[in-house]
Scaffold this active site. Structure first.
Site, PDB file in Angstrom:
ATOM      1  N   GLY A  23       0.957  -1.132   0.083  1.00  9.13           N
ATOM      2  CA  GLY A  23      -0.114   0.108  -0.243  1.00  9.13           C
ATOM      3  C   GLY A  23       0.950   1.386   0.037  1.00  9.13           C
ATOM      4  N   ASN A  24       0.463   2.607   0.217  1.00  7.38           N
ATOM      5  CA  ASN A  24       0.919   3.617   0.379  1.00  7.38           C
ATOM      6  C   ASN A  24       0.259   4.511   1.244  1.00  7.38           C
ATOM      7  OD1 ASN A  24      -0.900   5.568  -1.282  1.00  7.38           O
ATOM      8  ND2 ASN A  24      -0.591   3.845  -2.827  1.00  7.38           N
ATOM      9  N   ARG A  25       0.835   5.820   1.816  1.00  6.51           N
ATOM     10  CA  ARG A  25       0.554   6.497   2.707  1.00  6.51           C
ATOM     11  C   ARG A  25      -0.665   7.536   2.217  1.00  6.51           C
ATOM     12  NH1 ARG A  25       5.314  10.019   4.276  1.00  6.51           N
ATOM     13  NH2 ARG A  25       3.770  10.783   5.608  1.00  6.51           N
TER      14      ARG A  25
END
Ligand code: C5P
Length: 406
Positions: free
Chosen positions: A208-210
């Site tokens: 995932g990412n932020r």
């Protein structure tokens, strides 16, 4: 957008009256002039002084105790209103309005006004589900009254069921949507993506990412508030649903691409604020991968995800976001060319007050011919509004060339 709008807030006799105090407070804080009209039953639950203190304005209760300069309060209120909101609305007031009964200040005001009317019901499940109430609701919906469906949960009777007043965030969102109906994006359909995607490794892990989804949600909200019909396609986020926006929830880049392909039919703009994963695991393990089986080392083969912006084609405006950590403008311009975009919003995601998770952003909006607008630090809502200013101009029908005849 609520600044200087006159909102008539009708409060009727449900225990949920105490929530109307919070609504009056939030609408006032957002800049609206809130004129509260209470029924006799509402005044038994909560003192009018509460609303007067929160709104700083006269509260109307008794039809015979005239308070406006003209001496005809309900007509003065009906004419001044930009929107009328009844929250909470009892089965009784809904029945009165459906029958055209005008026996008190509130029902007289509603009968007399040309402003849009929003009704947020609150009552016991049995009263809400009763076919008489439902027929009254259907009748009012047919006459363009906007209903905010009650929620499910704990009721004053001690039961759990349908009938709770919708939450204040939803009511505020509906007010903004209704007030924005004639805005400069009225009649336009806009597809917005938000949040990060999750690419599953196994049933418990993902890449995932932020991205929090805040920027994309703000863009969807700004488009809605200008009258656009909005479809918001979002990756997992903790943000609540936006009232008046069609929400499609997805997990992966491939799912987002499919949802975008479906949503863009007949749309005027696609705004991709989502942080889409560039790579996904080549395979997803059906079972949780065991540490022991990996032998202390693990390699995860990845394959590229589809580039949604590049692969989605059509006659709509294409707007991208470029989250960068270096050479921001150069990289954004290159993306704009490669993905054939009409606009790109470039932001530096290394600054603590800009980019991922936070409520503020510092962006540059690059348009056709590389015309760049560098915006100072502002809230994501303000950034969204500035972006919508640009999009509204680009979507405006071009005037016919001089000398053109039909
Ligand atoms: O190439 P990059 O990911 O930096 O480009 C960012 C822009 O492209 C964003 O608008 C993002 O939503 C979009 N994008 C996309 N499909 C991908 C990756 C990014 O549409 N697979």
């Amino acid at each position: 957008m609520l600044t200087n709008k006159t909102i008539v807030l009708g409060v009727t006799g449900s225990v949920a009256c105490y929530k109307a105090a919070d609504l009056a407070c939030k609408l006032t804080q957002a800049g609206a002039k809130v004129d509260v009209v209470m029924t006799d039953s509402a005044a038994k639950f909560i003192n009018p002084l509460t609303f007067r203190s929160l709104t700083g304005r006269t509260v109307f209760t008794d039809m015979w105790d005239t308070l406006s300069a003209s001496g005809v309060d309900h007509i003065a209120l009906a004419e001044a209103a930009d929107v009328v909101v009844i929250a909470p609305a009892t089965a009784n007031v809904i029945a009165e309005l459906a029958a055209g009964i005008a026996g008190d200040s509130l029902t007289c005001t509603v009968l007399a006004t040309l402003a849009p009317v929003i009704i947020a019901p609150a009552m016991h499940t049995g009263m809400w589900r009763n076919s008489i109430t439902q027929e009254n609701v259907a009748k009012l919906k047919n006459r363009n009254f906007t209903f905010i469906e009650p929620g499910y949960g704990y009721l004053a009777s001690g039961c759990i069921g349908e009938g709770r007043l919708a939450d204040i965030y939803t009511i505020m969102g509906t007010v903004r949507q209704v007030l924005g109906r004639t805005g400069n994006l009225a009649g336009k359909k806009i597809v917005v993506t938000a949040g990060g995607t999750r690419e599953p490794i196994d049933p418990v892990r993902f890449l995932g990412n932020r991205s929090s989804g805040k920027m994309g949600h703000a863009v969807a909200e700004a488009a809605r508030d200008r009258g656009a019909k909005v479809v918001l396609i979002t990756g997992p986020t903790v943000l609540p649903d936006l009232a008046g926006v069609d929400i499609v929830r997805v997990q992966t880049a491939v799912q987002m691409k499919q949802a975008v392909a479906k949503a863009v039919a007949g749309s005027d703009a696609l705004i991709m604020a989502a942080a889409v994963a560039d790579f996904q695991p080549q395979t997803t393990s059906a079972q949780k991968i065991k540490k022991a089986a990996a032998g202390g080392k693990m390699t995860l083969p990845l394959v590229a995800t589809p580039d949604i912006l590049t692969e989605t084609k059509g006659r709509f405006l294409k707007v991208g976001f470029a989250a960068e950590t270096e050479d921001i403008l150069e990289n954004a311009k290159e993306k704009m060319r490669n993905k054939q975009l009409d606009l790109i919003v470039a932001n530096d995601v290394t600054a603590p007050d800009s980019g991922f998770e936070v409520d503020t952003n510092r962006v540059s909006i690059i348009g056709p011919d590389s015309r760049t607008e560098d915006l100072p630090l502002m809230t994501k809502k303000e950034v969204a509004d500035r972006l919508m200013d640009r999009i509204a101009v680009m979507l405006k029908p071009k005037p016919a060339p001089k000398g053109h005849t039909h």
